[in-house]
Design a protein around this motif. Structure first.
Motif, PDB file in Angstrom:
ATOM      1  N   ILE A  92       3.049   6.420 -30.677  1.00 19.76           N
ATOM      2  CA  ILE A  92       2.850   5.730 -29.410  1.00 19.76           C
ATOM      3  C   ILE A  92       2.437   4.293 -29.697  1.00 19.76           C
ATOM      4  O   ILE A  92       2.065   3.939 -30.818  1.00 19.76           O
ATOM      5  N   SER A  93       2.488   3.459 -28.687  1.00 23.10           N
ATOM      6  CA  SER A  93       2.186   2.048 -28.875  1.00 23.10           C
ATOM      7  C   SER A  93       0.698   1.847 -29.150  1.00 23.10           C
ATOM      8  O   SER A  93      -0.153   2.643 -28.743  1.00 23.10           O
ATOM      9  N   THR A  94       0.407   0.764 -29.837  1.00 22.84           N
ATOM     10  CA  THR A  94      -0.990   0.441 -30.109  1.00 22.84           C
ATOM     11  C   THR A  94      -1.730   0.120 -28.814  1.00 22.84           C
ATOM     12  O   THR A  94      -2.927   0.396 -28.691  1.00 22.84           O
ATOM     13  N   GLY A  95      -1.026  -0.464 -27.842  1.00 17.97           N
ATOM     14  CA  GLY A  95      -1.650  -0.761 -26.556  1.00 17.97           C
ATOM     15  C   GLY A  95      -2.065   0.498 -25.821  1.00 17.97           C
ATOM     16  O   GLY A  95      -3.161   0.572 -25.249  1.00 17.97           O
ATOM     17  N   LEU A  96      -1.200   1.521 -25.828  1.00 22.82           N
ATOM     18  CA  LEU A  96      -1.547   2.789 -25.196  1.00 22.82           C
ATOM     19  C   LEU A  96      -2.726   3.435 -25.912  1.00 22.82           C
ATOM     20  O   LEU A  96      -3.621   3.997 -25.265  1.00 22.82           O
ATOM     21  N   SER A  97      -2.749   3.364 -27.227  1.00 21.03           N
ATOM     22  CA  SER A  97      -3.877   3.915 -27.982  1.00 21.03           C
ATOM     23  C   SER A  97      -5.180   3.230 -27.596  1.00 21.03           C
ATOM     24  O   SER A  97      -6.224   3.881 -27.459  1.00 21.03           O
ATOM     25  N   ALA A  98      -5.128   1.915 -27.434  1.00 21.02           N
ATOM     26  CA  ALA A  98      -6.325   1.171 -27.056  1.00 21.02           C
ATOM     27  C   ALA A  98      -6.796   1.555 -25.661  1.00 21.02           C
ATOM     28  O   ALA A  98      -8.003   1.662 -25.402  1.00 21.02           O
ATOM     29  N   ILE A  99      -5.852   1.763 -24.740  1.00 19.71           N
ATOM     30  CA  ILE A  99      -6.236   2.170 -23.387  1.00 19.71           C
ATOM     31  C   ILE A  99      -6.890   3.552 -23.406  1.00 19.71           C
ATOM     32  O   ILE A  99      -7.923   3.783 -22.759  1.00 19.71           O
ATOM     33  N   LEU A 100      -6.312   4.480 -24.155  1.00 24.18           N
ATOM     34  CA  LEU A 100      -6.890   5.825 -24.242  1.00 24.18           C
ATOM     35  C   LEU A 100      -8.277   5.778 -24.888  1.00 24.18           C
ATOM     36  O   LEU A 100      -9.149   6.592 -24.556  1.00 24.18           O
ATOM     37  N   ASN A 101      -8.494   4.838 -25.802  1.00 23.96           N
ATOM     38  CA  ASN A 101      -9.800   4.709 -26.442  1.00 23.96           C
ATOM     39  C   ASN A 101     -10.899   4.371 -25.438  1.00 23.96           C
ATOM     40  O   ASN A 101     -12.080   4.641 -25.685  1.00 23.96           O
ATOM     41  N   ALA A 102     -10.520   3.807 -24.301  1.00 25.13           N
ATOM     42  CA  ALA A 102     -11.508   3.456 -23.282  1.00 25.13           C
ATOM     43  C   ALA A 102     -12.126   4.685 -22.621  1.00 25.13           C
ATOM     44  O   ALA A 102     -13.070   4.552 -21.842  1.00 25.13           O
ATOM     45  N   THR A 103     -11.601   5.879 -22.916  1.00 22.40           N
ATOM     46  CA  THR A 103     -12.160   7.088 -22.318  1.00 22.40           C
ATOM     47  C   THR A 103     -13.385   7.604 -23.074  1.00 22.40           C
ATOM     48  O   THR A 103     -13.984   8.597 -22.649  1.00 22.40           O
ATOM     49  N   VAL A 104     -13.764   6.955 -24.162  1.00 20.44           N
ATOM     50  CA  VAL A 104     -14.914   7.433 -24.940  1.00 20.44           C
ATOM     51  C   VAL A 104     -16.164   7.603 -24.077  1.00 20.44           C
ATOM     52  O   VAL A 104     -16.833   8.649 -24.134  1.00 20.44           O
ATOM     53  N   PRO A 105     -16.545   6.611 -23.242  1.00 19.80           N
ATOM     54  CA  PRO A 105     -17.743   6.816 -22.419  1.00 19.80           C
ATOM     55  C   PRO A 105     -17.600   7.968 -21.426  1.00 19.80           C
ATOM     56  O   PRO A 105     -18.604   8.596 -21.072  1.00 19.80           O
ATOM     57  N   LEU A 106     -16.381   8.242 -20.971  1.00 18.23           N
ATOM     58  CA  LEU A 106     -16.185   9.373 -20.060  1.00 18.23           C
ATOM     59  C   LEU A 106     -16.523  10.685 -20.751  1.00 18.23           C
ATOM     60  O   LEU A 106     -17.286  11.514 -20.231  1.00 18.23           O
ATOM     61  N   PHE A 107     -15.956  10.878 -21.936  1.00 14.65           N
ATOM     62  CA  PHE A 107     -16.271  12.086 -22.691  1.00 14.65           C
ATOM     63  C   PHE A 107     -17.748  12.089 -23.105  1.00 14.65           C
ATOM     64  O   PHE A 107     -18.374  13.158 -23.166  1.00 14.65           O
ATOM     65  N   GLY A 108     -18.289  10.911 -23.379  1.00 13.24           N
ATOM     66  CA  GLY A 108     -19.699  10.837 -23.732  1.00 13.24           C
ATOM     67  C   GLY A 108     -20.597  11.318 -22.608  1.00 13.24           C
ATOM     68  O   GLY A 108     -21.586  12.027 -22.842  1.00 13.24           O
ATOM     69  N   ALA A 109     -20.255  10.966 -21.367  1.00 11.15           N
ATOM     70  CA  ALA A 109     -21.046  11.424 -20.224  1.00 11.15           C
ATOM     71  C   ALA A 109     -20.947  12.930 -20.053  1.00 11.15           C
ATOM     72  O   ALA A 109     -21.932  13.600 -19.723  1.00 11.15           O
ATOM     73  N   VAL A 110     -19.748  13.485 -20.280  1.00 14.51           N
ATOM     74  CA  VAL A 110     -19.574  14.935 -20.158  1.00 14.51           C
ATOM     75  C   VAL A 110     -20.360  15.674 -21.239  1.00 14.51           C
ATOM     76  O   VAL A 110     -21.038  16.679 -20.968  1.00 14.51           O
ATOM     77  N   VAL A 111     -20.280  15.177 -22.482  1.00 14.79           N
ATOM     78  CA  VAL A 111     -21.007  15.821 -23.581  1.00 14.79           C
ATOM     79  C   VAL A 111     -22.515  15.733 -23.352  1.00 14.79           C
ATOM     80  O   VAL A 111     -23.250  16.711 -23.568  1.00 14.79           O
TER      81      VAL A 111
END
Length: 304
Positions: A92-111
């Motif tokens: 996948i594109s590096t741009g898409l990877s960077a966008i998906l990386n922005a979900t870290v705080p979301l998973f952090g809140a769930v954990v």
């Protein structure tokens, strides 16, 4: 007294630019070396840069005292995620990877909710829902588990990015619970050492027989020295200067640089769907992390 904006803005923007560039450098190296060797070389180079600094400041005894949890969190926070992202950027594109990386705080809140019982309020609950809707829409639009028109299947790469984000979230909560008193530089250097030890054997087994090109070697040096060792120093310096809450807003800027590099240097397409889903994810993340809050309801007292 709060620091003047000029005192930390340069570090903030440089950190965002470095982490945004890491996807590009990982792709260049992984195309020749493969995901595991790329990840192992990245953390190994970072460890070689950070350990002498740790020794110079006399902090090696602290690393020895806490070596087991620190080395473990390194594998969880660097080794596994870096390998997953190195795998993902091949499909996948590096741009898409960077966008998906922005979900870290979301998973952090769930954990944190599940592990530390940090129950989110109304704003954070809405942010979690909004963020995961954005992820679902983006994955639905981009993920395919069967090759199409000669292109590689992208579904596993998207899942790899999301699994990497889960690893980051678990590592953050583990660190908060068990390593809160450990100095940041000890965590930074020790974690890279732990990741190196964890990836060394499989990386050596999978190391390609052909010598990598100068482009791949330069990418490895850049992602190890700049995007990891220097980035960690900037990250922890920002935490000490402006606090963790403001520092973590770097999550919102990293995708901007990641998409910019991919578009300008790799001619990657930025589709309206990617842009729209990215905005939804970032808005959800802003609410979930408390950077943006819903307006409080005013309570009007009854008049006598």
């Amino acid at each position: 007294m709060s620091q003047p904006r000029s005192a930390w803005l340069g570090d903030f923007l440089l950190l965002s630019a470095l982490w945004g560039a890491s996807f590009l450098f990982m792709r260049n190296a992984a195309m020749e070396l493969g995901p595991l060797p790329t990840a192992a070389a990245r953390v190994g180079i970072a460890a070689l840069c950070l350990l002498p600094l740790l020794w110079r400041r006399g902090l090696l005894p602290e690393l020895v005292r806490h070596h087991r949890p620190v080395l473990f969190v390194g594998l969880l926070n660097s080794g596994i995620p870096f390998a997953l992202y190195s795998y993902a950027v091949l499909s996948i594109s590096t741009g898409l990877s960077a966008i998906l990386n922005a979900t870290v705080p979301l998973f952090g809140a769930v954990v944190a909710w599940a592990w530390l019982r940090e129950r989110p309020g109304a704003s954070r609950s809405l942010g979690l829902a909004l963020g995961f809707v954005g992820v679902a829409l983006l994955a639905w639009n981009k993920a395919s588990f069967t090759p199409k028109a000669g292109a590689a299947a992208t579904g596993w790469a998207v899942l790899a990015c999301l699994l990497a984000c889960v690893c980051y979230a678990l590592a953050a909560t583990f660190t908060k619970r068990y390593l809160a008193e450990v100095k940041p530089l000890v965590l930074a250097a020790g974690s890279q050492l732990g990741a190196t030890l964890g990836l060394a054997l499989p990386a050596l087994w999978l190391w390609p027989g052909r010598a990598p090109s100068l482009t791949a070697l330069a990418s490895l040096l850049a992602v190890g020295v700049l995007c990891t060792a220097l980035a960690y120093i900037l990250f922890f310096r920002l935490i000490s200067t402006v606090g963790p809450a403001r520092t973590l807003t770097v999550t919102f800027v990293v995708p901007v640089f990641g998409v910019l590099y991919g578009t300008l240097l790799l001619s990657e397409a930025l589709t309206p769907a990617m842009l729209g889903c990215g905005v939804v994810i970032l808005c959800g993340t802003a609410l979930a992390t408390g950077v943006v809050r819903l307006p409080a309801r005013k309570v009007v007292a009854d008049r006598p």
